[in-house]
Write an enzyme that holds these catalytic residues in place. Sequence first.
Site, PDB file in Angstrom:
ATOM      1  N   HIS A 171      -3.601   6.057   3.324  1.00 46.85           N
ATOM      2  CA  HIS A 171      -4.483   4.835   2.870  1.00 46.85           C
ATOM      3  C   HIS A 171      -3.938   3.614   3.735  1.00 46.85           C
ATOM      4  CE1 HIS A 171      -5.693   1.831   0.036  1.00 46.85           C
ATOM      5  NE2 HIS A 171      -7.015   2.635  -0.473  1.00 46.85           N
ATOM      6  N   SER A 227     -11.094  -0.888  -1.102  1.00 53.27           N
ATOM      7  CA  SER A 227      -9.702  -1.096  -0.307  1.00 53.27           C
ATOM      8  C   SER A 227      -9.771  -1.331   1.020  1.00 53.27           C
ATOM      9  CB  SER A 227      -9.155   0.484  -0.493  1.00 53.27           C
ATOM     10  OG  SER A 227      -8.126   0.575  -1.678  1.00 53.27           O
ATOM     11  N   ASP A 236       0.694  -1.184   0.138  1.00 55.74           N
ATOM     12  CA  ASP A 236       0.016  -0.014   0.085  1.00 55.74           C
ATOM     13  C   ASP A 236       0.995   1.377  -0.054  1.00 55.74           C
ATOM     14  OD1 ASP A 236      -2.161   1.737   0.716  1.00 55.74           O
ATOM     15  OD2 ASP A 236      -3.405  -0.095   1.049  1.00 55.74           O
TER      16      ASP A 236
END
Lengths: 85, 662
Positions: free
Chosen positions: B106, B439, B33
């Site tokens: 994220h 996600s 990520d």
Amino acid sequence: SEGETKTYIVHVAKSQMPASFMSHEHWYTSAVESVMGEEKEASILYDYADAFHGFATRLNAAQAEALEKQEGILGIYPETVYELH
Amino acid sequence: TTRSPGFLGLDAVASMRPEGANMGHDVVVGVLDTGVWPESESFSDHEMGPVPAHWKGVCEVGTAFNSSHCNKKLVGARFFARGYEAAVGPINETAEFKSPRDQDGHGTHTAATAAGAPVENASLLGYAEGIARGMAPKARIAAYKVCWVGGCFSSDILAAIDKGVADGVNVLSLSLGGGIAPYYRDAISLGTFGAMEKGVFVSCSAGNSGPDAVSLSNVAPWIATIGASTLDRDFPAFIRLGNGMNYSGVSLYHGRQVLGTSVPLVYPGANSSSTGGSPMNLCLAGTLDPKTVAGKIVVCDRGITPRVAKGAVVKAAGGAGMVLTNTEANGEELVADCHLIPASAVGKKTGDVIKQYIQSTPNPTGTILFKGTVLGVKPSPVVAAFSSRGPNIVNPEILKPDMIAPGVNILAAWTGFQGPTGLSNDPRRVKFNIISGTSMSCPHVSGIAALLKGAHPEWSPAAIKSALMTTAYTLDNTKKKLMDAATGNASGPFDYGAGHVDPRKALNPGLVYDITAEDYIEFLCSIKYSPTEIYSLAKRNYTCRNTFRSPGDLNYPSISAVFNVESNSTSDIVVKYTRTLTNVGSAGSTYNVSVAYPLKEVSTVVEPRVLHFAQPNEKKTYTITFTGKSLPVVPGLLVATFGSLTWSDGVHDVRSPISFSW
């Protein structure tokens, strides 16, 4: 354009490494340099060894085409960009 | 995350003996990520035991990151930027961390969702308050940073998977994707094939291109492809119009500027033409006239720019608040955002009513009332409108997505580098943020897979996926079929695959559909890959045994019957698949089959109809024959209908969804 350099992921058959090479890294470097003509210094970005066999390198389209014809090279594919979901 | 552990029944798993006791403490989840913010309490190693002996990973040093940032929870952190730098130039280390440190947020969010440590009193500015924890709170995290400001490059992704496998990850979690490509050309498919061979479970996000059909990414059969759904939690923010009418929206706004009294309401797109009109309705930067919007609540349509960016545009133009309206593409699905001004997101129908009010009233006014966090929402779960949908265009014989998990309005740890909106002009810093996407659903499944791996270390990645899929549920908390937020109607296997993940049942599935690495290679043979293409994936010469009649013979936990219609043919089409079940339950269990299928279009025969397993790990094979009517289909147009097949011993229901396609 033809001369534009891009990153390619090169798939190799590791077992087909010519006996003259001491290591896969030498083989990859030599294979790339053999298609680079005047620019002799190969840029191996990554050497993949566990989940995948091959390497990532910088080439132009003609060099990629020439490299693909070499023994032990299974395929050459240009880099792609992924995005977060 | 808060709420989703309870919603998934994980609170009860810890007390399940012996399955739930392990909680995955020997399992390492590798997260590819944007990196990790190691100072987050979600990565505390308080009360964690020694790092598993098999772990070979390291904590790489780089900008604002050193080896001491790892601990017994965050056991590894690496970054992969050579492909990125070769393409876009050297990283400017004053603007971007050239290290595993996450400036985006994220990666911190996904890593914490999978295996974050419990953190009490977690919330986003008071919203979604509770104990935040990962799905496998005892599992270890290894962060592999592959995504940079300019994107996630395939050479870097492949390098991270390669290194993760060498390091000894047990689960890989990838909340990213690209376009559709053959498996031998796609870095994620290529790398994860090798990971699967080494016993690594791989979970990937399905994509956010829903509700369009054929919008999936990451569809290789050795990957668990995860769609997104809602929790039973909402963040209502009501819009009260000057005519006294109230309308429901959602918001994560928290600030001093709560709108208690009515203020003028304006829709900048009111004078747009019917052919698309002025971009003012989208509240794009530079399109709002301060003279028109100052001191008013501005109605903006979704599209083109991020939702939170529209709020910033309204704020910059002097607007007092914003109502963000869905368009046709989003339907009635409400995604909450932590806007910089008082704002509420509303569905298309509500948006249309508000616009109608504005256009039909001389001096329209309104206000926004924020109600905080509401739990127990019904119906839930609901398939997220944005969640990518099947069918699987690469191999229609493999039904995708595989399952859904929570992915809407998920609270989890956040970077300390930027605010919750991600906007450069957002000065706020928060420990947790609420965001949405597949996600977010992917690491839920990655963490649950870590729990299963901890409970059943001998299970293969395919056995874990089978357990997750065959125990998934398809009825919501009102006992009705899972709804699709995009349509408001019932959804189907092209939307949710096998259904919504149920960790408690997955820990004890009774039977599993196991698949070996060689089975996957035979699958590649069945889709007519050349020897060279197979070599690329298998890393060896392989002589196809051609054991599969078709790709649908792969021992997959779901079934996709594809009836290839020949033009002008009126005869029925027969599709026959073989499946093998492995008993992972107790000795001496007998299972009976039941099949639900669309009687008008298909007939189905299962042989045998009873399977008796005398011993644990015993395998039994059955065949299923589908006879499809020759429907008058248009060439190139897919017609689909659905059913299911369930083996039951009275305790376990081992359920496979079936799609029938012409």
